[in-house]
Design an enzyme around this catalytic site. Structure first.
Site, PDB file in Angstrom:
ATOM      1  CE1 TYR A 142      47.762 -10.006   9.044  1.00  0.00           C
ATOM      2  CE2 TYR A 142      48.245  -9.841  11.381  1.00  0.00           C
ATOM      3  CZ  TYR A 142      47.430 -10.273  10.358  1.00  0.00           C
ATOM      4  OH  TYR A 142      46.292 -10.976  10.652  1.00  0.00           O
ATOM      5  CE  LYS A 189      42.497 -12.142  -6.365  1.00  0.00           C
ATOM      6  NZ  LYS A 189      41.328 -12.940  -6.756  1.00  0.00           N
ATOM      7  CG  ASP A 221      39.581 -15.707  -5.653  1.00  0.00           C
ATOM      8  OD1 ASP A 221      40.607 -16.418  -5.790  1.00  0.00           O
ATOM      9  OD2 ASP A 221      39.116 -15.015  -6.580  1.00  0.00           O
ATOM     10  CG  ASP A 245      44.397 -13.497  10.515  1.00  0.00           C
ATOM     11  OD1 ASP A 245      44.349 -14.189  11.549  1.00  0.00           O
ATOM     12  OD2 ASP A 245      43.749 -12.448  10.356  1.00  0.00           O
ATOM     13  CG  ASP A 249      39.917 -17.133  12.432  1.00  0.00           C
ATOM     14  OD1 ASP A 249      40.982 -17.549  12.918  1.00  0.00           O
ATOM     15  OD2 ASP A 249      39.223 -16.246  12.961  1.00  0.00           O
TER      16      ASP A 249
HETATM   17  C1  IPM Z   1      45.887 -14.674  14.903  1.00  0.00           C
HETATM   18  C2  IPM Z   1      45.201 -13.423  15.359  1.00  0.00           C
HETATM   19  C3  IPM Z   1      46.183 -12.264  15.296  1.00  0.00           C
HETATM   20  C4  IPM Z   1      46.594 -12.095  13.845  1.00  0.00           C
HETATM   21  C5  IPM Z   1      45.675 -10.950  15.909  1.00  0.00           C
HETATM   22  C6  IPM Z   1      45.233 -11.134  17.338  1.00  0.00           C
HETATM   23  C7  IPM Z   1      46.672  -9.856  15.785  1.00  0.00           C
HETATM   24  O1  IPM Z   1      44.065 -13.181  14.609  1.00  0.00           O
HETATM   25  O2  IPM Z   1      46.895 -15.059  15.529  1.00  0.00           O
HETATM   26  O3  IPM Z   1      45.417 -15.285  13.946  1.00  0.00           O
HETATM   27  O4  IPM Z   1      45.896 -11.421  13.076  1.00  0.00           O
HETATM   28  O5  IPM Z   1      47.638 -12.637  13.470  1.00  0.00           O
HETATM   29 MG    MG Z   2      43.573 -14.735  13.278  1.00  0.00          MG
END
Ligand code: IPM
Ligand code: MG
Length: 372
Positions: A142, A189, A221, A245, A249
């Site tokens: 990042y 990884k 993975d 990240d 999700d």
């Molecule tokens: C998160 C989001 C952020 C990230 C974005 C909005 C930059 O996806 O907080 O998980 O990638 O960290």
């Molecule tokens: Mg995110």
């Protein structure tokens, strides 16, 4: 206790859900005699429109001067579909994390008993899931050097980590594991990436000073598969920025809705609390967004400052809304309850339940808190 809380509603559904979290904090003030001073500032696409940049100086200043930041959401489709855009709303959040030194992002993943059938996964797979992701937040790909050649035909993003960056979050994750099921899984990884091999080396070394913690390693993975095959095997997951990240999700589907998941981002001096969901622009202004992730982020804020009874009362009120079905349509098709009503219900149900709190052994063991 008196706390200065910076409110950054941001974009999309951010303002709507944040307003519900504020209602709940106001209920906490009243019920528990606490004092919160709220100040609001723009961030994200709305700040680009108003001030020309996603993190205006005044917003950053307010955050630095506050005890904590409560964040809504960030992002707008008009930037997502424009690869040429030079300024992006997300840069505001990334810069804020960096400037405030928020190196550890803590994301609890829990299955809620009343929502088991909301998960696309089988009940027997999700029931009893309770793990927490420690995602490194201010390093890695990042923030590494970004390059694009003049012709615009070649690009790169550097993934760089130092021992110091790895070790400070590793200690937090090991400490969290001590108060939980005493297991830590490093996701990396290391079969391909040099930076992952450094993570393994540093984390294995630190692990020696936490002999009561079982440490294991998993390639990302495989982890992506294990999280949905058998999420109960995890306790504390430690990982670098981008893997964290993605898997957070993924983890969010376990609970049945991404609209339930809260997070805390902490550093040496500052702390920020935000839902893990995005700005969900399609739902903006429709009063349908689930406010629970934002409300639970406020509960994490309370825990961070040691207000455990207050946080417990907020979580109990959230439980009640789930049990009674006072929820937004993402959790109950055709639900007649909107964002505001759910927020009102939860805020009204924040009550001082000291006995209940004390009788719950888990809470007496404050180590169970996801925050350090
Ligand atoms: C998160 C989001 C952020 C990230 C974005 C909005 C930059 O996806 O907080 O998980 O990638 O960290
Ligand atoms: Mg995110």
């Amino acid at each position: 206790m008196s706390l200065k809380i910076a409110l950054l509603p941001g974009d999309g559904i951010g303002p709507e859900v944040l307003a519900q979290a504020v209602k709940c904090l106001e209920a906490v003030e009243e019920t528990f005699n606490q004092h919160f001073i709220f100040k609001e500032a723009p961030v994200g696409a709305i700040a680009i429109d108003k001030k020309g940049k996603p993190l205006p100086d005044a917003t950053l200043k307010l955050c630095k001067e506050s005890d904590a930041v409560l964040f809504g959401a960030i992002g707008d489709p008009k930037y997502d579909n424009d690869p040429e855009a030079k300024v992006r709303p997300e840069q505001g959040l990334l810069q804020l994390r960096k400037e405030l030194g928020l190196f550890a992002n803590i994301r609890p993943i829990l299955s809620h008993p009343t929502l088991l059938d909301k998960s696309p996964l089988k009940k027997k797979v999700v029931n009893g899931t309770d793990f927490v992701i420690y995602r490194e937040l201010t390093g890695g790909i990042y923030f590494g050097e970004k390059k694009l050649n003049e012709e615009g035909t070649k690009a790169s993003d550097l993934c760089e980590y130092t021992e110091e960056e790895i070790s400070r979050i590793a200690h937090l994750a090991f400490k969290a594991a001590k108060g939980r099921k005493k297991k830590l899984t490093l996701i990396d990884k290391a079969n391909v990436l040099e930076s992952s091999r450094l993570w393994r080396k540093v984390v294995a070394k630190i692990g020696e000073s936490y002999p009561e913690i079982t440490l294991d390693f998993m390639f990302v993975d495989n982890a992506a598969m294990q999280i949905i095959l058998n999420p109960k095997q995890f306790d504390v997951i430690l990982t670098e920025n981008m893997f964290g990240d993605i898997i957070s999700d993924e983890g969010s589907v376990i609970g049945g809705s991404i609209g339930l998941l809260a997070s805390a981002s902490v550093g040496e001096e500052n702390a920020l609390f935000e839902p893990i969901h995005g700005s969900y622009p399609q739902a903006k202004g429709k009063d349908i967004a689930n406010p629970i992730a934002s409300i639970l982020s406020a509960a994490m804020l309370l825990e961070h400052f040691g207000l455990m009874e207050e946080a417990w009362a907020v979580k109990k009120a959230v439980d009640k809304s789930l049990k009674k079905g006072i929820v937004t349509p993402d959790l109950k098709a055709n639900s007649q309850y909107g964002t505001n009503q759910v927020g009102d219900f939860i805020a009204h149900n924040i009550v001082d339940i000291e006995d209940d709190f004390l009788m719950n052994g888990e809470n007496i063991d404050l180590g169970k808190s996801t925050i350090i």
